[in-house]
Design a protein around this motif. Structure first.
Motif, PDB file in Angstrom:
ATOM      1  N   ASP A   1      -7.472   4.145  -3.972  1.00 28.48           N
ATOM      2  CA  ASP A   1      -6.244   4.902  -3.718  1.00 28.48           C
ATOM      3  C   ASP A   1      -6.419   5.833  -2.521  1.00 28.48           C
ATOM      4  OD1 ASP A   1      -5.182   3.596  -5.864  1.00 28.48           O
ATOM      5  OD2 ASP A   1      -5.300   5.284  -7.244  1.00 28.48           O
TER       6      ASP A   1
ATOM      7  N   SER B   1      -2.425  -8.772  -9.956  1.00 31.65           N
ATOM      8  CA  SER B   1      -3.521  -7.856  -9.663  1.00 31.65           C
ATOM      9  C   SER B   1      -3.516  -6.777 -10.731  1.00 31.65           C
ATOM     10  CB  SER B   1      -3.352  -7.237  -8.272  1.00 31.65           C
ATOM     11  OG  SER B   1      -4.321  -6.216  -8.074  1.00 31.65           O
TER      12      SER B   1
ATOM     13  N   ASN C   1      -0.483  -2.637  -4.706  1.00 33.72           N
ATOM     14  CA  ASN C   1      -1.069  -1.494  -5.413  1.00 33.72           C
ATOM     15  C   ASN C   1      -1.108  -0.233  -4.551  1.00 33.72           C
ATOM     16  OD1 ASN C   1      -2.269  -2.013  -8.242  1.00 33.72           O
ATOM     17  ND2 ASN C   1      -2.768  -3.879  -7.121  1.00 33.72           N
TER      18      ASN C   1
ATOM     19  N   HIS D   1      -4.164   4.130 -11.431  1.00 33.40           N
ATOM     20  CA  HIS D   1      -5.386   3.302 -11.531  1.00 33.40           C
ATOM     21  C   HIS D   1      -6.512   4.004 -12.298  1.00 33.40           C
ATOM     22  CE1 HIS D   1      -3.627   1.487  -7.635  1.00 33.40           C
ATOM     23  NE2 HIS D   1      -3.403   0.626  -8.598  1.00 33.40           N
TER      24      HIS D   1
ATOM     25  N   ASP E   1      -2.242  -0.413 -15.337  1.00 30.61           N
ATOM     26  CA  ASP E   1      -1.513  -0.827 -14.135  1.00 30.61           C
ATOM     27  C   ASP E   1      -1.709  -2.313 -13.809  1.00 30.61           C
ATOM     28  OD1 ASP E   1      -0.878   1.852 -14.011  1.00 30.61           O
ATOM     29  OD2 ASP E   1      -2.355   2.317 -12.477  1.00 30.61           O
TER      30      ASP E   1
END
Lengths: 343, 343
Positions: free
Chosen positions: A264, B50, B263, B274, B280
């Motif tokens: 992220d 994913s 994502n 996440h 997720d």
């Protein structure tokens, strides 16, 4: 509802080496315009990896990371694309001299997973003869590990670029509310950009601690500038590779979670990332000095979240600290375009 | 260097159904405070997934997504945690009535991968008797698919929450510079927050098109507000589940790349995501109307990048369009706290 001030407290040197048990060394070749960075663990570290790029290249990564041997001795980041995967060999040579490695009878095999970035089109002289320089560079980097190392145009970030600016080697650290130290080491060679539109503001600005990358904040017309979707042309490979480390005691599955969540940080600091020709790879290593405590899931959530923030900050620092390569048509450094006086 | 204005052109309805061949239906149960959303493909779609959450729950996902059968008939998103996985059964019942499914001799087996969110602690009456309502809700949602559907407190977003505001069902769409339409459908039940600090600004503001979620931009003191790291307490599961769809002709590997890259939209629209107790999951479906063209890697890079932007926008829209549940101590909706007059 849990509310904490995560990542607020910057560690001592704001480097990944603030994590107890982590040392880093750099080596570079100015003519070829490439280099190697090594993170060496004083004791074997529990590690995991998250590879979310579409075109990764790695050595000794999946079999070792997911295999029987749990402790790794080092993580190697380098330039050189596929050729650069020699660097881990040089690191192993050094680790062998140090008597490190997984014991099999009297033999010891050091474990040093590696990822690379593509820096073959940065203006350096890639006519290196029969053998590329990475074996020697890997040895040299491992031989000079320390708690202090250079950022920017150094180590594996020496030849790195983004679409609009010189890339580089970045690092940052933080301490969670529970006292776990988290650090990041990153080679920023992204397909896209770390700055908003034409700059100078960094995408990572919301996560900046102090003025570690200029303290500029974000522009008021961000929605307009964000429309720009720019990347290295054609099908040129690009990659951001990183290590996040913590002094927490983690299982391998927990380390894997931190590695996933750290991605992220790439998403927040770079536009764009995780693309088809990206080799984006993030290792996580835990040096196991401080247990997670009585709320392990909450502690892990915080470590993963702070790892994402810390990696975003490290990416911006890698760009902010870089200097341009001395070649004609080389990409400018952030300071060349936006002034170094900000610091 | 490639520079385009990606995602600038909003499609007709700003919904995932702007992607040719995608229909969506919702069903909900107000007493139980839960629901189901179904995306039905007019022809079997090439799909991939994913799953980057640490605690996912899925049905008919990995074996089908990675298996021999390439075309899927629908994607099912629902509340209900593990109990909600019945919903796909209801969708299959409807698809069977429609004569849809993978043919095995005269038999047909529809393929409908599903992901769920945890909405068991939202104030609704979960005392549903022997069998939960999801089989019936799945059928009902599939029976009323259309190009128009409600956002916010609707379908699988009916019972969804974030740490500080009512969650919901979101959607958005965009057209790439090459003419590929990209859409997103998302159930925002995040462990963290979609707003910066105490709000009202959305993390997704840099990607907003027009004033689709209020046009507020970002606050000037974002670095200060971003220090807040808040999430649902203890080890409570939370999840953001989504489908991104495109009318491009994609292979399954290309669809997987788009799902991975999407994502980044979660990372940019939510703080945090996440995480260890997140489930997720992002599906990608390609309805195959428009080939990638002469630069397939560049076209795919753009589709993946625009998918990330579109999903970030859909997340903010899901929060922006939500209304609070009619229970004591229910989380407020964004409009309750920050005013509905902005629209």
């Amino acid at each position: 509802m849990r509310e904490i001030k995560g990542g607020e407290q910057m560690s001592r040197a704001n480097l990944i080496t603030d994590v107890a048990g982590v040392l880093v060394g750099n080596a570079q070749d100015a003519r070829i315009a490439t280099g190697v960075s090594v993170a060496l663990f004083e004791e074997p570290a529990v590690a995991a990896v998250s590879i979310l790029g579409g075109a990764p290249a790695n050595r000794d990564t999946n079999p070792q990371i997911d295999g029987t041997v749990e402790g790794i001795d080092a993580v190697v980041l380098s330039g050189g694309s596929g050729f650069g995967l020699d660097a881990a060999g040089g690191v192993l040579a050094r680790l062998r001299e140090l008597g490190r490695g997984f014991a099999i009878g009297p033999a010891r095999v050091p474990i040093a997973p590696q990822a690379i970035v593509f820096d073959l089109l940065n203006g350096g002289d890639k006519d290196w003869g029969r053998f590329p320089p990475y074996l020697a560079l890997g040895y040299e980097a491992a031989a000079q590990v320390s708690t202090r190392f250079s950022l920017g145009t150094a180590g594996a970030g020496y030849g790195a670029t983004t679409v609009d600016l010189k890339g580089g080697l970045g690092s940052a650290s933080a301490v969670t509310s529970r006292g776990h130290t988290v650090g990041a080491l990153v080679v920023v060679n992204a397909i896209g950009s770390a700055i908003v539109g034409e700059g100078p503001h960094f995408w990572a600005a919301p996560y900046e601690v102090g003025d570690e990358f200029g303290g500029l904040g974000l522009p008021s017309d961000i929605a307009e500038r964000a429309r720009k979707l720019a990347w290295k042309g054609g099908a040129q490979p690009a990659t951001t590779i990183a290590l996040v480390a913590t002094d927490a005691v983690l299982t391998r599955a927990q380390a894997r979670r931190v590695a996933v969540q750290a991605n992220d940080g790439l998403a927040r600091a770079l536009r764009i990332t995780h693309a088809p020709m990206d080799g984006d790879t993030i290792y996580c290593a835990a040096t196991g000095r401080l247990p997670l405590g009585e709320e392990p899931v909450a502690a892990l959530t915080e470590i993963g979240s702070v790892a994402a923030d810390t990696l975003a900050r490290a990416i911006a620092r890698g760009i902010y600290e870089a200097t341009a390569l001395p070649f004609e048509n080389a990409l400018p450094a952030w300071r060349d375009r936006f002034g170094g006086g900000v610091r």
